[in-house]
Write an enzyme that holds these catalytic residues in place. Structure first.
Site, PDB file in Angstrom:
ATOM      1  N   SER A  75      11.835  29.182  -0.866  1.00  0.00           N
ATOM      2  CA  SER A  75      10.947  28.043  -1.127  1.00  0.00           C
ATOM      3  C   SER A  75      11.649  26.788  -1.612  1.00  0.00           C
ATOM      4  O   SER A  75      10.999  25.737  -1.731  1.00  0.00           O
ATOM      5  CB  SER A  75       9.872  28.444  -2.134  1.00  0.00           C
ATOM      6  OG  SER A  75       8.902  29.258  -1.508  1.00  0.00           O
ATOM      7  N   HIS A 309      13.568  24.056  -8.653  1.00  0.00           N
ATOM      8  CA  HIS A 309      12.743  24.894  -7.784  1.00  0.00           C
ATOM      9  C   HIS A 309      13.416  26.246  -7.653  1.00  0.00           C
ATOM     10  O   HIS A 309      14.637  26.368  -7.813  1.00  0.00           O
ATOM     11  CB  HIS A 309      12.570  24.266  -6.397  1.00  0.00           C
ATOM     12  CG  HIS A 309      11.230  24.523  -5.769  1.00  0.00           C
ATOM     13  ND1 HIS A 309      10.843  25.773  -5.316  1.00  0.00           N
ATOM     14  CD2 HIS A 309      10.183  23.689  -5.544  1.00  0.00           C
ATOM     15  CE1 HIS A 309       9.610  25.685  -4.820  1.00  0.00           C
ATOM     16  NE2 HIS A 309       9.182  24.433  -4.957  1.00  0.00           N
ATOM     17  N   GLY A 315      15.208  39.951  -0.114  1.00  0.00           N
ATOM     18  CA  GLY A 315      16.386  40.362  -0.865  1.00  0.00           C
ATOM     19  C   GLY A 315      17.336  39.245  -1.237  1.00  0.00           C
ATOM     20  O   GLY A 315      18.461  39.511  -1.658  1.00  0.00           O
TER      21      GLY A 315
END
Length: 463
Positions: A75, A309, A315
Site C-alpha cells: 500500500s 505509510h 509475505g
C-alpha cells in the site's frame, strides 16, 4: 556503504553523522532476533541517503539481500498515486473538491445518492466511504483500471461519504483511473513519466516482468518463515493501490522529494497540503497514526509531527516514516517473519537518535485489566470481503469471504479490553504480521455502529 547526496531546497541544522557500521550491526542483530529472512534499510539524514541490507531474499535459494534488491511495497503505492493526483490538482487540471463524476461520468457506486458526493479529496483521505478489500482482475490490458472501476459499481460502501474514515483501496484505484483519463496515459506510464523519471528512480517499477532485471525478494509466511506459494497475488489493476516494486533507497528518495518541499516535482504549497490533517482516525494503533492527510498517514510523536505509510503483500512488509523538521526519512523493506517487531525496535532507535522522536510503545493489553460488558458489542459486522463475528463473551472471528476467501485462514481470538471501546486480539499467525491486532468499536456520526480492524470500518448488521 552507499551514500547518495540528496538535492533539497531546505537545510537541516540538526543533521547527524550516520554510523553505517553500527546500524548495519543493529539491523543484522534485530533481523535475526525477529526471524525476518531478509531486509533492506534506507535512511535519509543530513541530506544523504544511506542504504543497508541484511539476510536472504529467498530461504529456498539462499540469494542474499543487497541494497539494490527490490521488494513489493504493497500500500505504499498509494503515496505514489496521491503524488500524481496532486500534480494534476496543482496544474489546475483537477479540482480536488469537485465530484469524481466530473472526470469519470460513468463512475458509480451501489448507493446512487452517495456517488455525486465522492470527490478526489475524499478518495485521497479515505473518507469517500468506498471499501477496501474488493478484488477484481481487470486483465493485463491497458484497460484494466477502467474494467476494475466498472466492476466496483455494485460494491457496498463502508459508510456514507464524508462522515468517517475507512481505509480504501478501491478509492485509490478510482484515483488511478482519474490519472489515466486526465493524462491520456496508463497509470503505469504516467507514474514513470511524471514521477519516476524526473526523480531518477531507476529501481522502481510497476509490472512483475520489470522486476526480473533485479535481485527480487520472495515473501515468506509463518512464524517459522517458509517461502510463500506465490511471489505475487495482485493483478495489474491493483497498481494504484498496491503494486509498486522498488529498492528501499528509491522509496526514501521519493520521500526526500516531499521533505525538500517538492524539489521541482511539486510546489511547496502542494507538499504542505498533503501533510495537512484532513481527518482524525478512531484507530490510532494499527499504524500508530493520529490522522490522514492527502495520501499520507500522519503522526504526532509527543509533539514531533511526521508522516509515512505502511504496505503489505504476500509475505512482504514495508514501512516508511518521515520527520520533515529533522530532514529524516527511513524506509524498511522486509520479506516475512516478525517484520512488525523489527520495524518497531529499529525505527524507535533510528528516529530517536536522528530525529529526537519518541515512538509509542507496541500496542497490547494494559497492565491493569479493564472491566467491559462485551454483550453491547456482540453481533455480526460486515464489509466487502470480510465478515466479523463477536459473541457476548468477547470471542471474535475474522473471516475473509467472497473474492478474498483464500487470502488468509479465519482468525479467532478472545478480545482483551484496553479501554471500554478499544480491544486487543492476539493475531500471531495471522496475515497482520503483529502480536496484537487492534479492534475498535465506534459509532459513526449517522448513528451506525461499526468495528474498525485494519483502519477499515465494518458496519454492524441488523440482528
Amino acid at each position: 556503504m552507499i551514500a547518495q547526496r540528496f538535492d533539497r531546497t531546505q537545510h537541516f541544522d540538526n543533521a547527524q553523522q550516520f554510523d553505517h557500521a553500527r546500524w548495519q550491526a543493529r539491523l543484522d542483530e534485530l533481523r535475526a532476533a525477529h526471524r525476518v529472512p531478509g531486509a533492506t534499510l534506507a535512511v535519509l539524514t543530513g541530506g544523504q541517503v544511506h542504504e543497508l541490507a541484511s539476510g536472504l531474499l529467498h530461504l529456498g535459494t539462499g540469494v542474499e539481500a543487497t541494497t539494490d534488491s527490490v521488494f513489493q511495497l504493497g500500500s505504499i503505492a498509494k503515496v505514489y498515486t496521491a503524488t500524481l493526483i496532486m500534480q494534476l490538482a496543482e496544474s489546475g487540471t483537477l479540482d480536488l473538491d469537485a465530484p469524481v463524476l466530473d472526470v469519470l461520468p460513468d463512475f458509480a457506486t451501489a448507493d446512487p445518492a452517495a456517488t455525486p458526493l465522492i470527490t478526489p479529496r475524499r478518495l485521497l483521505s479515505h473518507t469517500s466511504g468506498l471499501t477496501c478489500d474488493f478484488t477484481y482482475d481487470g486483465g493485463r490490458g491497458d484497460d484494466c483500471l477502467a474494467r476494475y472501476v466498472r466492476a466496483a459499481r455494485g460494491v457496498a460502501l463502508d459508510c456514507p461519504p464524508g462522515i468517517a474514515v475507512s481505509y480504501s483501496s478501491v478509492g485509490y484505484n478510482v484515483l488511478g483511473r482519474i490519472v489515466e483519463v486526465l493524462t491520456g496515459q496508463t497509470w503505469d506510464d504516467a507514474l514513470k513519466d511524471r514521477l519516476l523519471t524526473p526523480l531518477g528512480l531507476t529501481s522502481t517499477m510497476t509490472l512483475p516482468e520489470e522486476a526480473l532485471r533485479f535481485r527480487t525478494a520472495m515473501g515468506h509466511l509463518g512464524a517459522d518463515p517458509e517461502p510463500a506459494p506465490a511471489w505475487d497475488l495482485m493483478p495489474r489493476s491493483a497498481g494504484p493501490y498496491g503494486r509498486v516494486i522498488a529498492t528501499a533507497g528509491d522509496v526514501v528518495r521519493l520521500a526526500g522529494m516531499h521533505v525538500a518541499g517538492g524539489a521541482g516535482v511539486l510546489a511547496p504549497a502542494t507538499v504542505a497540503a498533503m501533510q495537512r490533517r484532513e481527518v482524525e482516525v478512531p484507530d490510532k494503533w494499527t499504524v500508530s497514526a493520529d490522522a490522514w492527510g492527502l495520501g499520507w498517514t500522519l503522526y504526532d510523536w509527543s509533539g514531533v509531527p511526521g508522516f509515512g505509510h505502511d504496505g503489505a503483500s504476500i509475505g512482504q512488509y514495508a514501512y516508511l516514516r518521515v520527520v520533515p523538521g529533522a530532514g529524516v526519512a527511513v524506509a524498511l523493506l522486509t520479506n516475512g517473519g516478525g517484520a512488525r517487531r523489527l520495524y518497531a525496535d529499529l525505527f524507535a532507535e533510528l528516529l530517536g537518535e536522528l530525529a529526537g522522536v519518541r515512538m509509542p510503545e507496541p500496542f497490547g493489553p494494559p497492565v491493569e485489566p479493564v472491566a467491559v460488558d462485551f454483550s453491547r458489542f456482540a453481533g455480526k459486522y460486515r464489509r466487502e470481503g470480510v465478515d466479523i463475528t463477536v459473541d457476548a463473551d468477547g470471542h471474535l472471528v475474522y473471516e475473509f469471504v467472497g473474492g478474498m476467501k483464500n487470502f488468509s485462514p479465519p482468525l479467532e481470538a478472545d478480545l482483551v479490553p484496553v479501554t471500554d471501546t478499544v480491544f486487543a486480539a492476539e493475531a500471531a499467525g495471522a496475515s497482520f504480521s503483529d502480536d496484537w491486532m487492534p479492534v475498535i468499536f465506534a459509532t459513526l456520526p449517522d448513528g451506525t455502529e461499526c468495528a474498525y480492524i485494519g483502519m477499515r470500518a465494518a458496519p454492524k448488521q441488523p440482528a
